[in-house]
Structures are given as structure tokens and as C-alpha cells.
Design a protein around this motif. Structure first.
Motif, mmCIF file in Angstrom:
data_model
loop_
_atom_site.group_PDB
_atom_site.id
_atom_site.type_symbol
_atom_site.label_atom_id
_atom_site.label_comp_id
_atom_site.label_asym_id
_atom_site.label_seq_id
_atom_site.Cartn_x
_atom_site.Cartn_y
_atom_site.Cartn_z
ATOM 1 N N GLU A 22 4.913 -12.852 -7.632
ATOM 2 C CA GLU A 22 3.855 -11.852 -7.523
ATOM 3 C C GLU A 22 2.485 -12.469 -7.797
ATOM 4 O O GLU A 22 1.501 -12.155 -7.112
ATOM 5 C CB GLU A 22 4.108 -10.704 -8.512
ATOM 6 C CG GLU A 22 5.375 -9.924 -8.236
ATOM 7 C CD GLU A 22 5.397 -9.329 -6.844
ATOM 8 O OE1 GLU A 22 4.626 -8.392 -6.581
ATOM 9 O OE2 GLU A 22 6.191 -9.811 -6.007
ATOM 10 N N PHE A 35 -0.239 -12.502 -4.647
ATOM 11 C CA PHE A 35 -1.445 -11.674 -4.654
ATOM 12 C C PHE A 35 -2.714 -12.490 -4.918
ATOM 13 O O PHE A 35 -3.770 -12.212 -4.334
ATOM 14 C CB PHE A 35 -1.306 -10.539 -5.663
ATOM 15 C CG PHE A 35 -0.441 -9.411 -5.164
ATOM 16 C CD1 PHE A 35 -0.920 -8.536 -4.209
ATOM 17 C CD2 PHE A 35 0.857 -9.253 -5.624
ATOM 18 C CE1 PHE A 35 -0.131 -7.495 -3.722
ATOM 19 C CE2 PHE A 35 1.655 -8.221 -5.148
ATOM 20 C CZ PHE A 35 1.168 -7.346 -4.202
ATOM 21 N N LEU A 80 -5.049 -11.872 -1.738
ATOM 22 C CA LEU A 80 -6.157 -10.921 -1.892
ATOM 23 C C LEU A 80 -7.517 -11.457 -1.435
ATOM 24 O O LEU A 80 -8.336 -10.683 -0.925
ATOM 25 C CB LEU A 80 -6.241 -10.444 -3.342
ATOM 26 C CG LEU A 80 -5.193 -9.401 -3.752
ATOM 27 C CD1 LEU A 80 -5.255 -9.137 -5.250
ATOM 28 C CD2 LEU A 80 -5.388 -8.103 -2.976
ATOM 29 N N VAL A 119 -8.325 -10.356 2.012
ATOM 30 C CA VAL A 119 -8.733 -8.958 2.125
ATOM 31 C C VAL A 119 -10.240 -8.854 1.904
ATOM 32 O O VAL A 119 -10.957 -8.192 2.657
ATOM 33 C CB VAL A 119 -7.972 -8.085 1.095
ATOM 34 C CG1 VAL A 119 -8.505 -6.651 1.109
ATOM 35 C CG2 VAL A 119 -6.470 -8.107 1.363
ATOM 36 N N GLN A 179 -5.720 -1.750 4.949
ATOM 37 C CA GLN A 179 -5.478 -2.754 3.919
ATOM 38 C C GLN A 179 -4.846 -2.130 2.682
ATOM 39 O O GLN A 179 -3.899 -2.679 2.106
ATOM 40 C CB GLN A 179 -6.796 -3.439 3.549
ATOM 41 C CG GLN A 179 -7.381 -4.311 4.643
ATOM 42 C CD GLN A 179 -8.721 -4.891 4.246
ATOM 43 O OE1 GLN A 179 -9.420 -4.362 3.387
ATOM 44 N NE2 GLN A 179 -9.082 -6.001 4.874
ATOM 45 N N GLU A 180 -5.362 -0.972 2.265
ATOM 46 C CA GLU A 180 -4.835 -0.309 1.080
ATOM 47 C C GLU A 180 -3.405 0.181 1.298
ATOM 48 O O GLU A 180 -2.582 0.149 0.386
ATOM 49 C CB GLU A 180 -5.753 0.850 0.687
ATOM 50 C CG GLU A 180 -7.107 0.380 0.161
ATOM 51 C CD GLU A 180 -8.073 1.521 -0.094
ATOM 52 O OE1 GLU A 180 -7.735 2.672 0.279
ATOM 53 O OE2 GLU A 180 -9.158 1.274 -0.661
ATOM 54 N N CYS A 184 -1.215 -1.293 3.195
ATOM 55 C CA CYS A 184 -0.393 -2.497 3.108
ATOM 56 C C CYS A 184 -0.108 -2.857 1.655
ATOM 57 O O CYS A 184 1.037 -3.116 1.278
ATOM 58 C CB CYS A 184 -1.093 -3.653 3.822
ATOM 59 S SG CYS A 184 -0.238 -5.241 3.697
ATOM 60 N N ILE A 185 -1.142 -2.866 0.815
ATOM 61 C CA ILE A 185 -0.978 -3.251 -0.589
ATOM 62 C C ILE A 185 -0.086 -2.266 -1.326
ATOM 63 O O ILE A 185 0.794 -2.659 -2.104
ATOM 64 C CB ILE A 185 -2.361 -3.344 -1.273
ATOM 65 C CG1 ILE A 185 -3.171 -4.485 -0.648
ATOM 66 C CG2 ILE A 185 -2.211 -3.557 -2.780
ATOM 67 C CD1 ILE A 185 -4.613 -4.533 -1.104
ATOM 68 N N THR A 186 -0.272 -0.970 -1.074
ATOM 69 C CA THR A 186 0.547 0.045 -1.737
ATOM 70 C C THR A 186 2.017 -0.106 -1.392
ATOM 71 O O THR A 186 2.895 -0.064 -2.264
ATOM 72 C CB THR A 186 0.060 1.454 -1.343
ATOM 73 O OG1 THR A 186 -1.309 1.612 -1.721
ATOM 74 C CG2 THR A 186 0.896 2.527 -2.024
ATOM 75 N N LEU A 220 3.478 -2.774 -0.233
ATOM 76 C CA LEU A 220 3.982 -4.047 -0.740
ATOM 77 C C LEU A 220 4.460 -3.908 -2.181
ATOM 78 O O LEU A 220 5.518 -4.431 -2.551
ATOM 79 C CB LEU A 220 2.892 -5.117 -0.658
ATOM 80 C CG LEU A 220 2.678 -5.777 0.704
ATOM 81 C CD1 LEU A 220 1.433 -6.647 0.678
ATOM 82 C CD2 LEU A 220 3.899 -6.592 1.108
ATOM 83 N N LEU A 258 -1.748 -10.848 3.192
ATOM 84 C CA LEU A 258 -0.751 -10.033 2.511
ATOM 85 C C LEU A 258 0.255 -9.408 3.467
ATOM 86 O O LEU A 258 1.347 -9.021 3.059
ATOM 87 C CB LEU A 258 -1.439 -8.930 1.695
ATOM 88 C CG LEU A 258 -2.283 -9.384 0.506
ATOM 89 C CD1 LEU A 258 -2.872 -8.184 -0.214
ATOM 90 C CD2 LEU A 258 -1.468 -10.231 -0.473
ATOM 91 N N TYR A 268 4.823 -7.787 4.504
ATOM 92 C CA TYR A 268 4.849 -6.366 4.849
ATOM 93 C C TYR A 268 5.914 -6.180 5.925
ATOM 94 O O TYR A 268 5.730 -6.583 7.072
ATOM 95 C CB TYR A 268 3.482 -5.924 5.359
ATOM 96 C CG TYR A 268 3.399 -4.450 5.715
ATOM 97 C CD1 TYR A 268 3.102 -3.504 4.746
ATOM 98 C CD2 TYR A 268 3.605 -4.021 7.021
ATOM 99 C CE1 TYR A 268 3.015 -2.162 5.057
ATOM 100 C CE2 TYR A 268 3.517 -2.676 7.355
ATOM 101 C CZ TYR A 268 3.229 -1.754 6.368
ATOM 102 O OH TYR A 268 3.149 -0.421 6.694
#
Length: 271
Positions: free
Chosen positions: A31, A35, A39, A42, A65-66, A68-70, A72, A152, A156
């Protein structure tokens, strides 16, 4: 330097159990590397910094983008972490260890090279299968929601794909039963490679500029811009499998056209 590494490793195995290091330690390391290396892309896409090196002219929205991050975070804690924990007995059975002495750098390097070669072979066929009509429609389409990758997006994917292609990543270490430090180094290199392949930027210092068989961002970005029936470029790290089976012909033709100036790069998506 070896004594410093061995001292640090001695601290880890003294204060943490094999299970904690192999499962929780591996997950935390993954992790962190994922990240921290992903990041920045992004941020670069949002600010337009170094945009002259961007492969595609379009950007992803903040909402995309948000999203994708959520997702992930959901996939990593809901799929990746349980898989790491459930895989622990298999790795122990195959001979994985964390005790001293540490393996030599020659052994570590040899094993990691072997992992890359084997992973490239297995990943290529697994990825190519995912681009068949039914599997693409029901599974692999999730990964291709982002026609413009941004680092990121490398992880995904549909949970079924995570399990399916995850097999390609762990088969090498599972067969050889490496020392945990080898597994960690392999994981770090693999994460950095996938982030770079999906970053959406081709820099003068990109690895593909120096290693002829290395895929990199430009190679994989082409794969994301095309329809599933015409994509090609299925390889993971190195491109020899696509070259052997002719699935990079479209990409090589496009590069040749671009180099001769016959047609603009953005207009070649039709091909």
C-alpha cells in the motif's frame, strides 16, 4: 551495508511473527509503495505539470480519479488483504522463510529475474484471455473504464480479475519458496513497474528508452486506447511475448508512422 540490512531484519523478526511480517507487513509495504508512487500522477494530471510529456491530450476528471481511489481502497482491503492472509499457509508450505541469514544478492537477483520471466509468460496469456468477448464484457471492462490511465489505474480491476491475474504475480515466488526479503523486493519492483506502465507519461528518463524489451507507459497506453477486439500489447513488463505472437503489430506500425511523420499520433487510434 549488509550488516545494516541484517540488523534491521533482525529487529523485524525479533519483534514481529512470521505471519505478521508475511501478511500484514507485505500488505502495508504494498500500500505504501503503490499510493506514494501513484498519487503524484493524479496531482500532475490535475495541475498540468509536465504536460508536454503526457501521451494523451485528454485528462480524467476529478470525480473519475476519486472514484478510482475509493474503489481501490475497497478492493485492496476487501480482496487483496484476505488473499494475502489465505495465501500464507501455501507460501509457508512451499518454503518461504524470514529468518537469518539473508540470501545473497546473487540468489535474490536470480530469483527476481526468474519471477519476471515467468510472470510475463503467464500474465500475457491470462490478459489475452481476458480480452475475449465474454470475459471482457463481464470482467475486464472494469480495468478499461479508464482509456486514459494515470498510475493508480494499474490495479483498478474487477475482483475476479484481481484473483485471476494475481495468480501470474505469485506463481514464481510460490514455486520457489523464497526468503521474505526477496518477496518484498519483487513486490516493490512489480508495483513500480505497473505504476509506470499506467502513468500516462513518457519521459526522457522512462525505462523503455534504455531497455529495448521493456514495455513502459507508451506501450501500455496504446493498449488502453483501443477496442478490446483490436488492442494487442498484452504483455506485462517485457514485450517479447507480444513480439513472438505478433500482437504488437498495430503498435509497431503506429510507431513507424509517427517516426516518419506520415500521420499524427492522435489520429492513429482508428488503427
Amino acid at each position: 551495508m549488509p550488516s545494516v540490512i541484517e540488523s534491521a531484519w533482525q529487529f523485524l523478526i525479533t519483534h514481529f511473527s512470521d505471519f505478521q511480517l508475511a501478511c500484514l507487513g507485505s500488505f502495508f509495504l504494498h500500500e505504501s509503495v503503490f499510493f506514494f508512487s501513484g498519487l503524484p500522477f493524479v496531482w500532475m494530471e490535475r495541475t498540468g505539470w509536465l504536460s508536454k510529456y503526457k501521451i494523451q491530450g485528454k485528462n480524467n476528471s476529478r470525480e473519475a480519479q476519486e472514484k478510482c481511489i475509493t474503489r481501490l481502497m475497497l478492493y485492496h482491503f476487501g480482496v487483496n488483504l484476505p488473499v494475502v492472509i489465505l495465501s500464507y499457509p501455501m507460501f509457508r508450505y512451499m518454503g518461504m522463510r524470514s529468518s537469518l541469514p539473508l540470501p545473497s544478492w546473487k540468489v535474490i537477483l536470480t530469483q527476481i529475474i526468474y519471477y519476471f520471466i515467468l510472470e510475463d509468460f503467464v500474465f500475457y496469456w491470462g490478459h489475452r484471455i481476458l480480452h475475449t468477448k465474454w470475459l471482457y464484457k463481464h470482467v475486464h471492462y472494469v480495468h478499461h473504464e479508464y482509456a486514459t490511465p494515470f498510475g493508480l489505474t494499474s490495479e483498478y480491476a474487477h475482483p475476479a480479475e484481481i484473483l485471476f491475474l494475481g495468480f501470474a504475480t505469485i506463481i514464481g515466488p510460490a514455486l520457489t519458496g523464497p526468503h521474505l526479503i526477496t518477496l518484498w523486493l519483487w513486490m516493490v519492483l512489480r508495483v513500480l513497474e505497473t505504476i509506470e506502465a499506467h502513468c500516462g507519461y513518457h519521459f526522457p528518463w522512462s525505462p523503455s528508452n534504455f531497455f529495448p524489451l521493456y514495455g513502459g507507459a507508451d506501450f501500455h497506453d496504446y493498449h488502453h486506447r483501443l477496442l478490446y477486439t483490436k488492442s494487442g500489447n498484452y504483455s506485462s513488463t517485457f514485450t517479447y511475448m507480444d513480439w513472438l505472437f505478433g500482437t504488437d503489430i498495430g503498435y509497431r506500425k503506429l510507431k513507424a508512422l509517427k517516426n516518419t511523420g506520415i500521420q499524427d499520433y492522435s489520429e492513429q487510434k482508428k488503427h
